[in-house]
Motif scaffolding. Structure first.
Motif, short mmCIF file in Angstrom:
data_model
loop_
_atom_site.label_atom_id
_atom_site.label_comp_id
_atom_site.label_asym_id
_atom_site.label_seq_id
_atom_site.Cartn_x
_atom_site.Cartn_y
_atom_site.Cartn_z
N ALA A 20 -2.44 73.26 0.66
CA ALA A 20 -1.16 72.67 1.06
C ALA A 20 -0.28 72.46 -0.17
CB ALA A 20 -1.40 71.35 1.76
N VAL A 21 1.03 72.60 0.04
CA VAL A 21 1.98 72.36 -1.05
C VAL A 21 3.07 71.41 -0.57
CG1 VAL A 21 1.68 74.52 -2.35
CG2 VAL A 21 3.21 74.47 -0.39
N LYS A 22 3.73 70.78 -1.53
CA LYS A 22 4.76 69.81 -1.14
C LYS A 22 6.12 70.24 -1.68
CE LYS A 22 5.29 64.97 -0.44
NZ LYS A 22 4.65 63.74 -0.29
N ALA A 23 7.13 70.01 -0.94
CA ALA A 23 8.50 70.30 -1.40
C ALA A 23 9.37 69.16 -0.88
CB ALA A 23 8.97 71.62 -0.82
N PRO A 24 10.61 69.02 -1.42
CA PRO A 24 11.44 67.92 -0.90
C PRO A 24 11.62 68.04 0.61
CG PRO A 24 12.48 69.01 -2.78
CD PRO A 24 11.29 69.81 -2.42
N ARG A 25 11.33 66.97 1.28
CA ARG A 25 11.54 66.83 2.72
C ARG A 25 10.68 67.75 3.60
NH1 ARG A 25 17.91 66.64 3.49
NH2 ARG A 25 18.04 67.70 1.50
N GLN A 26 9.77 68.51 2.99
CA GLN A 26 8.89 69.32 3.83
C GLN A 26 7.54 69.54 3.16
OE1 GLN A 26 10.81 73.04 4.65
NE2 GLN A 26 11.37 73.43 2.53
N ALA A 62 10.71 60.70 5.15
CA ALA A 62 11.62 61.24 4.15
C ALA A 62 12.50 60.13 3.58
CB ALA A 62 12.48 62.33 4.76
N LEU A 63 12.88 59.17 4.44
CA LEU A 63 13.72 58.06 4.00
C LEU A 63 12.96 57.16 3.04
CD1 LEU A 63 15.68 57.07 7.21
CD2 LEU A 63 16.61 57.95 5.07
#
Ligand code: ADP
Length: 516
Positions: free
Chosen positions: A408-414, A492-493
């Motif tokens: 798994a990878v992380k990115a802004p908002r997703q 996200a908030l």
């Protein structure tokens, strides 16, 4: 009746009515003016006659008043005079020959006495016996000796044939003028309305042609100004654009639907044919056996087992296919997926655990799932698992050796869930098509079992979650599918990443990248 004719008729009718009023007005004005000057002339003549031409005297025997018509008074040419006794209606004096009289009536005499001046037109005879129209002024008079007693009524008359002739000429002229103007106006009205309505006729013609030829690509050509007709043309053209667009969409969806049905029937026919073939084969074997066949028990058992396992295999393939078709039918029916706030990590871990049980030749590895810790998405757990299984089954199916890894990878908002394999990979030209229904890449067709429906279902599920997908692949080297899912709004908030668009599927753009 066409608008053009109606417009022209209305226009001509109004103009005719206007001209009629104008004509009557002008005619009355001229006639009043003409008669007025004549009447004034007769009035002054009457005054002159009464003052200078009529002498009165009292009869010495009877004491009655008598009139003397002064011969010294030269009467104006074109006029005649006559004196009537108002009591008896007798003609007392006349400037006319004996055989000619100025017509008179007691009614007119009474009116004259009442108003002291009265004018009337009457038909009569001229001195030479022809029929003429007289204009007669009645003027009652009295004598100085008895100013209160009306002793006579003076008639001054003149023939008005000339005036009437002028008036009839005027009326003829007015009628002719009106007719000419109406004809001219109607002709120019027809021409103008034809010119003004020409674009409308063109609209009618073009829309008629569109209707008869069913050519929705046609448009109304209009080069005029942007007036009412210009705007109407624009509206119809943009309406035609929309109709054409909708029609093409419907055509396309109809075409896709037909293709789907024919592909589905084709796919269902293959296992059914195999099942039927095997059932017939079994039937034959057992019939031969009943009639004392030559097969040994071992041979019979082996043949039967083979046929039954074929039937079972095809039946399960069919059941998979029917399930896939049902999933796609649900997708087509437009029913929105039930979404809820979900923690994604447990779902992925569960899939990974079950994936160990899937048939595979490659090595199965679970990479770091750290990026998923505490990550929430708005989704449907069953659908997300189904989607991940589709990618994993494919990875196992198309990886004869090497390994398959999920991380798994992380990115802004997703967050991204990545499934990498070292399998057969694909040609880059095929990537845009692998999400189409029943599409199978060349390398897999005929070699690996499959229906070509898995990725279209997976894509629909990703779309429903507002996610996207990236594909990286190289022929004979392997493929990577990276599935991006938007984090739920609340999370996200909290992470201070600002609001994210709602995952309603509208922003679901499955992208496909290739790495050559
Ligand atoms: P299928 O039932 O054929 O697997 P899918 O819709 O799941 O149908 O996949 C469509 C096609 O995409 C497959 O036929 C295959 O050619 C290609 N494909 C999918 N996943 C992979 C993969 N991991 N490696 C190579 N090719 C793949």
């Amino acid at each position: 009746m066409s608008i053009r004719t109606r417009l022209t008729l209305w226009y001509s009718f109004l103009l005719g009515a206007l001209l009629l009023v104008f004509g009557i007005g002008l005619y009355s004005y001229i006639s009043v003016k003409l008669f007025d000057s004549q009447d004034r002339e007769m009035a002054s003549l009457a005054e002159e006659v009464i003052n200078r031409g009529i002498q009165s005297s009292s009869n010495p025997f009877t004491g009655e008043l008598e009139f003397t018509w002064s011969l010294s008074f030269r009467f104006s040419t074109g006029y005649a005079a006559q004196i009537i006794d108002p009591a008896s209606g007798e003609i007392k004096r006349s400037t006319l020959p004996r055989n000619v009289v100025i017509p008179h009536s007691s009614e007119s005499i009474q009116k004259a006495i009442k108003d002291s001046f009265y004018v009337v037109n009457e038909k009569g005879k001229s001195p030479n016996g022809t029929d003429i129209v007289w204009r007669i002024a009645y003027v009652p008079f009295s004598m100085k000796v008895a100013p209160d007693q009306i002793v006579g009524v003076l008639q001054i008359a003149t023939t008005i044939d000339n005036t009437l002739a002028i008036l009839s000429q005027v009326s003829r002229f007015l009628i002719l003028f009106a007719l000419l103007v109406i004809v001219l106006a109607a002709t120019s009205g027809l021409y103008l309305s034809r010119k003004a309505l020409k674009p409308i006729e063109q609209i009618i013609r073009t829309t008629g042609q569109i209707e008869s030829s069913e050519d929705l690509g046609r448009r109304i050509e209009y080069k005029g100004p942007r007036d009412e007709i210009g705007r109407l043309t624009e509206t119809i053209n943009s309406m035609l654009d929309r109709v054409e667009g909708t029609y093409r969409e419907l055509e396309e969806s109809d075409r896709m639907q037909r293709r789907f049905v024919s592909d589905a029937s084709h796919e269902l026919r293959t296992p059914l044919t195999t099942i039927r073939g095997n059932v017939e084969f079994l039937e034959k074997v057992w019939n031969q056996e009943r009639s004392g066949g030559s097969l040994s028990d071992e041979e019979k058992r082996e043949l039967s087992l083979e046929a039954v396992s074929d039937i079972a295999g095809e039946a399960s393939r069919m059941s998979r296919l029917v399930n896939d078709l049902l999933a796609l039918a649900r997708a087509d029916s437009g029913t929105a997926m039930q979404l809820e706030e979900l923690e994604i990590r447990p779902i992925v871990e569960d899939v990974c655990r079950k994936a160990a049980l899937l048939p595979k030749k490659a090595d199965w590895r679970i990479g770091s799932l750290e990026a998923l810790t505490g990550a929430f998405v708005r989704g449907n757990a069953d659908s997300l698992s189904q989607m991940l299984f589709i990618f994993l089954e494919n990875a196992f199916k198309y990886t004869p050796e090497g390994y398959v890894v999920l991380d798994a990878v992380k990115a802004p908002r997703q967050i991204g869930i990545r499934i990498r394999d070292t399998g057969i990979g694909m040609d880059k030209d095929e990537v845009p098509h692998i999400f189409e229904r029943f599409y199978r890449a060349d390398v897999s067709r005929g070699k690996t079992a499959g229906t070509g429906l898995g990725l279209s279902i997976a894509k629909w599920i990703i779309d429903q979650h507002g996610g996207s997908i990236e594909v990286t692949t190289r022929l004979q080297e392997g493929s990577t599918f990276l599935i991006w899912l938007p984090l739920s709004a609340s999370e996200a908030l909290e992470a201070g990443e600002g609001p994210i668009p709602l995952a309603d599927g509208s922003n679901a753009d499955a992208s496909a990248d290739t790495d050559e």
